[in-house]
Design a protein around this motif. Structure first.
Motif, short mmCIF file in Angstrom:
data_model
loop_
_atom_site.label_atom_id
_atom_site.label_comp_id
_atom_site.label_asym_id
_atom_site.label_seq_id
_atom_site.Cartn_x
_atom_site.Cartn_y
_atom_site.Cartn_z
N GLY A 251 0.81 -1.22 0.00
CA GLY A 251 0.00 0.00 0.00
C GLY A 251 0.84 1.26 0.00
O GLY A 251 0.36 2.34 -0.38
N HIS A 252 2.12 1.16 0.40
CA HIS A 252 2.95 2.36 0.47
C HIS A 252 4.06 2.37 -0.59
O HIS A 252 5.06 3.07 -0.45
N CYS A 262 -1.16 10.31 1.03
CA CYS A 262 -1.49 9.05 1.72
C CYS A 262 -1.61 9.32 3.22
O CYS A 262 -1.09 10.31 3.72
N CYS A 264 0.01 7.94 5.34
CA CYS A 264 1.36 7.87 5.91
C CYS A 264 2.11 9.20 5.72
O CYS A 264 3.23 9.34 6.20
N CYS A 269 0.97 7.10 -2.80
CA CYS A 269 1.09 5.68 -2.45
C CYS A 269 -0.05 4.90 -3.09
O CYS A 269 -1.12 5.45 -3.35
ZN LIG Z 1 1.57 5.68 2.18
#
Ligand SMILES: [Zn+2]
Length: 401
Positions: A251-252, A262, A264, A269
């Motif tokens: 996912g990243h 994202c 994060c 991402c």
């Molecule tokens: Zn991410």
């Protein structure tokens, strides 16, 4: 000092016997109904050894005779099948707003399947632990009433799980460095069976590998389609976690340096441009609302709404770029889309497949097929039970009670 000995020690005999018991048990699981002669012919163990091992497995009620016989040249052979009815394996999946509990017997027969709402993101780790412990106690009590011995419990969490069962980061639950495994074992007051914690994608991959339509596929990847996107990776028949247990965070992977932000904090991402948040208008709504909004997306797509079809095509293409990374790197035989991807699969899959084929260097995407999961939202809980059964398969047999 290095020592060596050529004399077999008692421990060696015990190890060899446990290994052979597991070999016979696995054979029966995969080939039942089968005879003792079938087992001897396929495993290379001699007939006397097989008879002794089968007798042991029958004593443990892991295998039983069916009463059916198979007439071959010579004596009729008594056929064997898995028993395992006095045992239960438990899997729990913690998600942002619900907990799923599943119990199965050794042959995978579903004994119980519960889903409870749960304020995961709103509460503290302590509250979550108390809720989960309460559910586990009720499941165990139900199994005990049925005179079943609980073989183990695995709890699935959407996050990075260390090899010691510590939840390092579970962003959607707001958890960080939570000793879920240790605290849960304490809360259950040493339950007498092993408690393990694992990543939800890993467990869903194990569920597919044992129970799904592609069961037994040696190279299989499961992609969670929740708010986050993670991969559970099975290569050469084994789940691969990486050095510290943090592998599979597809996912990243950055797909677009100028893409959406994202969770994060990075840009573009995969889960920001191909996760469920990229399909819905409101990325921050609660999971219950996600399901409602998803129903609306499916309705619009069925009606041929051009805007909706365009969004799904874009998301499918982005997802295909991610699947192509998997196809180039791991050469899986099948990639299984789970969670919220399942209801959207009819519209996502054509774009995913086009993009995967176009971006994979091997012809025909290296034989990689992309399919939607049929195990439903409880896949990770079922995988928790599968992980317990896998440990029995690999030789951790229950004691005779
Ligand atoms: Zn991410």
């Amino acid at each position: 000092m290095i020592t060596s000995t050529t004399d077999p020690r008692p421990a060696d005999f015990a190890d060899v016997r446990a290994t052979n018991l597991a070999v016979v048990l696995r054979f029966v699981r995969e080939h039942a109904p089968c005879s003792r002669a079938d087992i001897a012919a396929s495993t290379g163990l001699n007939k006397a050894t097989v008879s002794s091992l089968v007798a042991d497995l029958i004593d443990r009620r892991l295998v039983r005779e069916t009463g059916l016989t198979e007439n071959r040249v010579g004596r009729p052979a008594t056929m064997l099948v898995l028993d395992g009815s006095p045992y239960a394996a438990i899997g729990i999946e913690i998600n942002v707003d619900y907990v799923t509990a599943v119990a199965v017997d050794l042959s995978g027969e579903r004994l119980l399947s519960w889903r409870r709402s749960f304020p995961g993101a709103a509460g503290t780790v302590g509250q979550a632990m108390a809720t989960v412990a309460g559910i586990v106690r009720r499941v165990v009590s139900r199994m005990t009433k049925q005179e079943r011995q609980v073989l183990g419990l695995t709890v699935g969490v959407p996050g990075l799980i260390g090899t010691d069962g510590t939840v390092r980061i579970a962003p959607n639950l707001g958890w960080r460095d939570a000793d879920l495994c240790g605290d849960l074992t304490k809360a259950l007051r040493d339950p007498g069976f092993p408690v393990q914690v694992d990543n939800d994608a890993n467990l869903a991959a194990l569920a597919e590998h044992r129970f799904g339509p592609h069961a037994g596929t040696a190279n299989l990847v499961y992609l969670t389609g929740e708010i986050g996107v993670g991969a559970g990776i099975i290569l050469d028949g084994r789940l691969r976690r990486g050095g510290q247990g943090y592998g599979g965070e597809i996912g990243h992977i950055q797909l677009d340096p100028l893409g959406a932000e994202c969770r994060c904090g990075r840009l573009g991402c995969l889960e920001a441009v191909a996760g469920i948040g990229a399909v819905l208008e409101h990325a921050t709504i609660s999971p219950a609302e996600v399901e409602l909004e998803l129903d609306e997306v499916v309705r619009l797509a069925r009606g041929g709404d051009p805007g909706t079809l365009g969004v799904l095509d874009t998301v499918g293409r982005n997802l295909g770029k991610g699947v192509a990374v998997l196809a180039n790197l791991l050469n899986p035989e099948v990639v299984i889309l789970g969670g919220y991807y399942v209801p959207l699969a009819p519209w996502l899959l054509p774009a995913v497949e086009t993009e995967t084929r176009g971006r994979t260097i091997a012809p025909d995407a290296g034989g990689c097929r992309v399919v939607a999961s049929t195990l439903g939202y409880g896949a990770a809980a079922l995988g928790g039970a599968a992980r317990v059964l896998d440990s029995v398969d690999s030789g951790r047999l229950p004691r005779i009670s």
